[in-house]
Design an enzyme around this catalytic site. Structure first.
Site, mmCIF file in Angstrom:
data_model
loop_
_atom_site.group_PDB
_atom_site.id
_atom_site.type_symbol
_atom_site.label_atom_id
_atom_site.label_comp_id
_atom_site.label_asym_id
_atom_site.label_seq_id
_atom_site.Cartn_x
_atom_site.Cartn_y
_atom_site.Cartn_z
ATOM 1 N N TYR A 1 0.814 -1.210 0.000
ATOM 2 C CA TYR A 1 0.000 0.000 0.000
ATOM 3 C C TYR A 1 0.854 1.269 0.000
ATOM 4 O O TYR A 1 0.468 2.296 -0.522
ATOM 5 C CB TYR A 1 -0.947 -0.020 1.206
ATOM 6 C CG TYR A 1 -2.276 0.647 0.962
ATOM 7 C CD1 TYR A 1 -2.958 0.496 -0.235
ATOM 8 C CD2 TYR A 1 -2.868 1.421 1.948
ATOM 9 C CE1 TYR A 1 -4.176 1.095 -0.446
ATOM 10 C CE2 TYR A 1 -4.093 2.027 1.743
ATOM 11 C CZ TYR A 1 -4.745 1.851 0.551
ATOM 12 O OH TYR A 1 -5.951 2.450 0.341
ATOM 13 N N LYS B 1 -3.844 7.750 3.208
ATOM 14 C CA LYS B 1 -5.028 7.408 3.995
ATOM 15 C C LYS B 1 -4.883 7.871 5.448
ATOM 16 O O LYS B 1 -5.853 8.287 6.081
ATOM 17 C CB LYS B 1 -5.295 5.908 3.942
ATOM 18 C CG LYS B 1 -5.893 5.435 2.643
ATOM 19 C CD LYS B 1 -7.235 6.078 2.366
ATOM 20 C CE LYS B 1 -7.896 5.536 1.102
ATOM 21 N NZ LYS B 1 -9.164 6.223 0.795
#
Length: 256
Positions: free
Chosen positions: A155, A162
């Protein structure tokens, strides 16, 4: 009375009928809401086609959240669809993007990182501020996140984005709270969406999530997440803001 009866909502991020945002729009209409979608550029025609698959065809307004002129024009476009005196009862942020280079943490150039942060985090603030004149006491802003409490495989800078997104939501909750506007996030487990498909190695999440989730997890089912978003858009959480609701089968609460 339906859960969202009479509500007027802007839902961003509808690209396919498999997307979480599409199912939010579908459920919201079924629960009595009037829904407007947003899209931009080459994806406008795609979103307009997908909008016809909803229970009621939803209008689509043009919005690139990185374009100041689009943000400035947004209130006027929404009034055209909802009425000159209409307020906006809910706003759904389902926007995220990172260039491929951002998925190599150590090698990612700042340009790719900056794009990921702008589109995936800062846009929550810019979109909320753009709609601020239409929001009112009781309005709800809901965003979609992927739990940024951990460093996940593959990620990389999207995970950092995020984390910034989640922090942005808390600051928005602080600053919009005195105006009666709630800001909350739904942290979803992995779902096969367009955004997920752009993440190299995303199958690593799919392969292990169901095994770790006490309730089990279906990566092909966006409806549990969509239901949580609709609940937060409703009047049933009048004193909840700055919160992250996990819809992940319980993985967030489990140890290794």
């Amino acid at each position: 009375m339906a859960l969202l009866s009479g509500k007027r909502l802007l839902v961003t991020g509808v690209l396919k009928d498999s997307s979480i945002a599409f199912h939010v729009a579908r459920l919201a209409q079924q629960e009595g809401a009037t829904v407007v979608l947003s899209s931009f550029g080459r994806t406008m025609k795609i979103t307009q086609a997908i909008a016809r698959r909803l229970p009621e065809t939803a209008p689509v307004v043009e919005l690139d959240v990185t374009d100041t002129s689009h943000l400035e024009a947004l209130p006027g476009l929404l009034r055209e669809q909802l009425g000159e005196d209409a307020a906006l009862d809910g706003l759904v942020h389902s926007i995220g993007f990172a260039p491929q280079g951002a998925f190599d943490f150590l090698a990612a150039p700042w340009e790719d990182v900056a794009t990921a942060l702008h589109v995936s985090a800062y846009s929550l603030k810019s979109l909320s501020v753009a709609c601020r004149e239409l929001l009112h006491p009781g309005s709800s802003v809901v965003g979609l996140t992927f739990d940024a409490s951990f460093a996940w495989p593959v990620y990389d800078w999207m995970g950092v984005a995020k984390a910034a997104f989640e922090s942005t939501a808390r600051y928005l909750a602080r600053d919009l709270g005195p105006e009666g506007v709630r800001v909350n996030l739904v942290s979803a487990g992995p779902v096969r969406t367009t955004a997920a498909g752009s993440i190299p190695g995303f199958s690593q999440f799919e392969d292990t999530w169901e095994q770790r989730a006490p309730l089990g997890w279906d990566v092909g089912d966006p409806e549990p997440t969509a239901r949580a978003v609709c609940a937060l858009l409703s009047d049933w959480f009048p004193a909840t803001t700055g919160e992250i609701v996990h819809v992940d089968g319980g993985v967030h609460a489990m140890g290794a």
